[in-house]
Write a protein that holds these residues in place. Structure first.
Motif, short mmCIF file in Angstrom:
data_model
loop_
_atom_site.label_atom_id
_atom_site.label_comp_id
_atom_site.label_asym_id
_atom_site.label_seq_id
_atom_site.Cartn_x
_atom_site.Cartn_y
_atom_site.Cartn_z
N LEU A 220 -26.28 -76.25 -30.82
CA LEU A 220 -26.28 -75.06 -30.86
C LEU A 220 -25.24 -74.55 -31.81
CD1 LEU A 220 -28.14 -73.06 -29.20
CD2 LEU A 220 -26.43 -72.53 -27.76
N ILE A 221 -24.20 -75.08 -31.96
CA ILE A 221 -22.99 -74.68 -32.64
C ILE A 221 -23.22 -75.44 -34.07
CG2 ILE A 221 -20.45 -75.25 -33.00
CD1 ILE A 221 -20.36 -75.60 -29.83
N VAL A 222 -23.54 -76.73 -34.11
CA VAL A 222 -23.45 -77.18 -35.69
C VAL A 222 -24.78 -76.92 -36.25
CG1 VAL A 222 -21.53 -78.82 -35.09
CG2 VAL A 222 -23.89 -79.51 -34.67
N ASN A 223 -25.93 -76.86 -35.65
CA ASN A 223 -27.20 -77.04 -36.63
C ASN A 223 -27.93 -75.60 -36.20
OD1 ASN A 223 -26.38 -79.42 -37.44
ND2 ASN A 223 -28.24 -80.51 -36.83
N TYR B 159 -15.95 -78.88 -34.40
CA TYR B 159 -16.85 -78.09 -35.24
C TYR B 159 -16.10 -78.11 -36.50
CZ TYR B 159 -18.57 -73.94 -37.46
OH TYR B 159 -19.06 -72.78 -38.22
N GLN B 160 -14.88 -77.84 -36.71
CA GLN B 160 -14.11 -77.88 -38.05
C GLN B 160 -14.27 -79.03 -38.80
OE1 GLN B 160 -10.32 -76.36 -36.28
NE2 GLN B 160 -10.55 -74.68 -37.72
N ILE B 161 -14.15 -80.15 -38.07
CA ILE B 161 -14.12 -81.58 -38.95
C ILE B 161 -15.59 -81.45 -39.48
CG2 ILE B 161 -14.31 -83.77 -38.75
CD1 ILE B 161 -12.39 -83.84 -35.95
N ILE B 162 -16.37 -81.25 -38.77
CA ILE B 162 -18.01 -81.35 -39.18
C ILE B 162 -18.21 -80.32 -40.39
CG2 ILE B 162 -20.48 -80.76 -38.40
CD1 ILE B 162 -19.35 -83.48 -37.54
N ALA B 163 -17.64 -78.92 -40.21
CA ALA B 163 -17.56 -78.14 -41.42
C ALA B 163 -16.97 -78.64 -42.51
CB ALA B 163 -17.04 -76.86 -40.70
N ASN B 164 -15.78 -79.07 -42.23
CA ASN B 164 -14.95 -79.44 -43.62
C ASN B 164 -15.62 -80.57 -44.11
OD1 ASN B 164 -13.15 -77.67 -42.93
ND2 ASN B 164 -11.58 -79.00 -41.80
N LEU B 165 -16.42 -81.34 -43.49
CA LEU B 165 -17.07 -82.60 -44.07
C LEU B 165 -18.36 -82.12 -44.81
CD1 LEU B 165 -16.55 -85.57 -41.43
CD2 LEU B 165 -15.38 -85.18 -43.81
N ILE C 74 -10.97 -84.90 -20.21
CA ILE C 74 -11.00 -84.01 -20.96
C ILE C 74 -12.23 -83.21 -20.74
CG2 ILE C 74 -10.38 -82.76 -23.01
CD1 ILE C 74 -9.02 -85.43 -23.93
N PRO C 75 -12.40 -81.84 -20.44
CA PRO C 75 -13.60 -81.13 -20.57
C PRO C 75 -14.09 -80.54 -21.95
CG PRO C 75 -11.83 -79.69 -19.60
CD PRO C 75 -11.31 -81.08 -20.16
N PRO C 76 -15.19 -80.87 -22.28
CA PRO C 76 -15.60 -80.64 -23.80
C PRO C 76 -15.14 -79.57 -24.55
CG PRO C 76 -17.68 -81.23 -22.35
CD PRO C 76 -16.54 -80.93 -21.43
N GLN C 77 -14.91 -78.40 -23.67
CA GLN C 77 -14.60 -77.34 -24.53
C GLN C 77 -13.32 -77.35 -25.28
OE1 GLN C 77 -15.29 -77.13 -21.40
NE2 GLN C 77 -13.32 -76.59 -20.60
N ALA C 78 -12.36 -78.40 -24.72
CA ALA C 78 -11.02 -78.45 -25.14
C ALA C 78 -11.02 -79.35 -26.36
CB ALA C 78 -10.28 -79.38 -24.23
N PHE C 79 -12.17 -79.62 -26.90
CA PHE C 79 -12.40 -80.53 -28.27
C PHE C 79 -13.34 -79.69 -29.05
CE2 PHE C 79 -13.40 -83.72 -25.22
CZ PHE C 79 -14.96 -83.74 -25.41
N LEU C 80 -14.27 -79.03 -28.76
CA LEU C 80 -15.16 -78.30 -29.56
C LEU C 80 -14.97 -77.69 -30.82
CD1 LEU C 80 -17.94 -77.16 -26.97
CD2 LEU C 80 -18.32 -78.82 -28.45
N ILE C 81 -14.02 -76.69 -30.75
CA ILE C 81 -13.55 -76.13 -31.89
C ILE C 81 -13.11 -76.97 -33.24
CG2 ILE C 81 -12.20 -74.18 -32.66
CD1 ILE C 81 -12.37 -72.88 -30.13
N PRO C 82 -12.29 -77.87 -32.87
CA PRO C 82 -11.89 -78.93 -33.92
C PRO C 82 -12.99 -79.61 -34.29
CG PRO C 82 -10.06 -78.83 -32.36
CD PRO C 82 -11.25 -77.96 -31.68
#
Lengths: 275, 304
Positions: free
Chosen positions: A213-216, A127-133, A117-125
């Motif tokens: 870049l996305i999370v911090n 990110y959401q997990i990290i944001a929700n936590l 699986i290439p990374p972009q296929a799981f990056l959005i969720p």
């Protein structure tokens, strides 16, 4: 015969030397530029060496950016990810290679499919997990998804597969349980594999760019890579300062590589053979 | 009779033990992979059929994202750029890496030094590589155009001229990929028995002939492996393009990769549905190309 091979060797050296210059040249130019004034860097025709070494470019970076923090964030997340992966992946790898349990093949194929699986296929969720936590802009965010690696499990499994059964049988007769066999016997024997995985994890973790870049986005929790991008935002055309920052971000791994280059090269070559 | 019963009971407790330890050992990674990787893939797929609001709320929108995606010329550009990048960079970098690996395999002095130098870009962070090359490529003060001037060549604006920017990106990609490929190929070369070359040279074969008739066929499994992993990573090119080409760059249409646009949609303008659709289409393209490569390998890869 001797003469022929001598002139052949000369040609080989010439070719390799040209290639090597193309490889090292950009790095040398980075270092030289980082010690120039803005005027010197923009001079036409270019001056190779600065009149006076401008160490102030380096000071400037530490003054206006939390660069020491960038170092710490990169260093600590790399260490945690590496130790975490070595432990967790080797545990799973041992189970897949040495323990028979129902569902083993199914789960192993599941792990393998993650490799595809290439990374972009799981990056959005992710990110959401990290944001929700509520973990955005924390070091935990940098570490968390990277603790788990299908690649690491696969790489180490290949090592545990090749180990002789006798050792395990003997340990079982002595009453060792699987954790003891894993910890005392198998893990020390898998050292080349562990070193290879450690090298890959260090490389990926230190250089990782998109995820931080996305999370911090807050500077005090950024690693070097993302810090470099924000540096560019501030000093868009001040190339001496930018090159100083680039040098500061990349030297530690280059030094580590120089010190352990045999392990690096063997680790990468190994993945080619085992993969 | 009693003995066998005891034995089977022992066997079954042993088996139970194995089941316990097996699941215990894989549990942490399995949970982590399920939460952070496997489940998210299905989620991404689901998101690609949803419209995203400003506050993270989303609602079913069918194929709208895919429609929007294919209506956006930017997305077509980004796929074109990425395909061109991969199909030029991968063969180019592998060819160069093979030549270097073969040269390094000739029992010459200074092997370690050469290897170290060729490997340097691999241990340098791609963000830093982007920064360094942005400076080298600088149209007015960059060293590359200065050197071209020595030959009275008027160098292009490498990173802002739409005709040149992709070439510039391919050069950087090749430069940074050579190290890894070379190391893997070199270890493949060292697995080829020396006796084959000795026999060939006794028969009067030239080094060029040996290269094509011995080296390439025997190295083909390694080349195949390198090609597969290089293609996969080439399709995900992002870091150094992000550093070298800003969104306001006049040549952005000819420079942005799929991941560049994915990042823009998902994390800059918050269109996560379209970003998810992009991610999925790219996933399918990578998958199909990898399958094609595995199919084609029968034609050129020699396994002993």
């Amino acid at each position: 015969m001797e003469n022929v091979s001598k002139s052949r060797k000369l040609v080989i050296h010439l070719l390799l030397l040209c290639g090597a210059i193309l490889m090292i040249g950009p790095f040398l130019w980075m270092i030289l530029t980082s010690l120039k004034t803005v005027g010197e860097a923009a001079q036409i025709p270019p001056k190779i060496f600065p009149e006076v070494f401008q160490w102030s470019n380096y000071k400037e970076i530490f003054d206006s950016f939390p660069f020491a923090g960038f170092y710490w964030n990169t260093f600590i997340t790399t260490i945690i990810k590496t130790i975490g992966q070595l432990f967790l992946c080797s545990l799973a790898a041992y189970a897949f290679a040495r323990i028979k349990f129902p569902g083993r093949n199914f789960f192993f194929i599941l792990y393998l499919s993650v490799l595809m699986i290439p990374p972009q296929a799981f990056l959005i969720p992710q990110y959401q997990i990290i944001a929700n936590l509520d973990l955005l802009n924390t070091l935990t965010a940098l570490v968390l998804p990277g603790l788990f690696s299908a690649f690491g499990t696969f790489l180490l499994r290949q090592f545990f597969m090749t180990m002789p059964d006798e050792l395990e049988e003997a340990a079982k007769i002595d009453g060792c349980n699987h954790f003891q066999i894993y910890w005392r016997i198998m893990l020390p024997l898998a050292k080349p594999g562990l070193i290879a995985l450690a090298i890959f994890t260090i490389l990926w973790s230190w250089n990782d760019f998109l995820w931080p870049l996305i999370v911090n986005s807050s500077p005090d929790k950024m690693p070097l890579s993302a810090g470099l991008a924000s540096l560019q935002g501030q000093y868009s055309t001040n190339y001496p300062v930018l090159m100083a920052g680039t040098f500061l971000a990349s030297w530690p791994l280059i030094i580590i590589f120089m010190l352990f280059q045999k392990a690096f090269v063997e680790g990468i070559a190994l993945s080619g053979r085992k993969g | 009779m009693k003995d066998t019963k005891v034995a089977t009971r022992q066997m079954s407790t042993l088996k139970k033990n194995d089941i316990f330890w097996g699941y215990l050992f894989i549990a942490p990674t399995l949970l982590g992979l399920l939460i952070f990787y496997i489940f998210p893939v299905f989620q991404t797929f689901y998101y690609s059929f949803n419209d995203w609001g400003d506050f993270g709320n989303y609602s079913w929108s069918g194929l709208q994202n895919y429609k929007d995606m294919f209506d956006d010329p930017q997305i077509w550009y980004s796929f074109r750029n990425t395909l061109v990048y991969a199909f030029v960079m991968v063969p180019f970098s592998i060819a160069i890496s093979i030549v270097i690996a073969v040269l390094l395999n000739q029992k010459i002095k200074g092997l370690t030094i050469y290897r170290t130098l060729f490997f340097l870009p691999v241990v340098t962070m791609p963000a830093a590589i982007g920064m360094i090359w942005k400076w080298l490529y600088n149209a007015d003060y960059g060293i590359i155009n200065h050197m071209l001037e020595w030959f009275s060549i008027d160098g292009p604006s490498w990173l802002t001229d739409p005709n040149w920017v992709l070439i510039s990106i391919i050069i950087v990609g090749t430069w940074s990929a050579i190290g890894t490929n070379m190391v893997i190929l070199l270890s493949g070369l060292q697995g080829i028995p020396k006796s084959l070359y000795e026999a060939a040279s006794l028969d009067g074969a030239s080094p060029i002939y040996s290269f094509f008739k011995i080296t390439l066929p025997l190295l083909s499994p390694t080349i195949f492996f390198v090609a597969v992993i290089s293609f996969i990573s080439a399709f995900q090119v992002f870091d150094f393009i992000f550093m070298m080409v800003s969104p306001t760059n006049p040549a952005i249409d000819s420079a942005q990769s799929v991941i560049y646009l994915f990042y823009h949609y998902a994390f800059v303008i918050g269109e996560k549905g379209i970003a998810a659709a992009i991610a999925f289409v790219l996933f399918i393209i990578i998958l199909v190309l990898t399958i094609i490569q595995f199919r084609l390998q029968k034609r050129w890869v020699h396994y002993e």
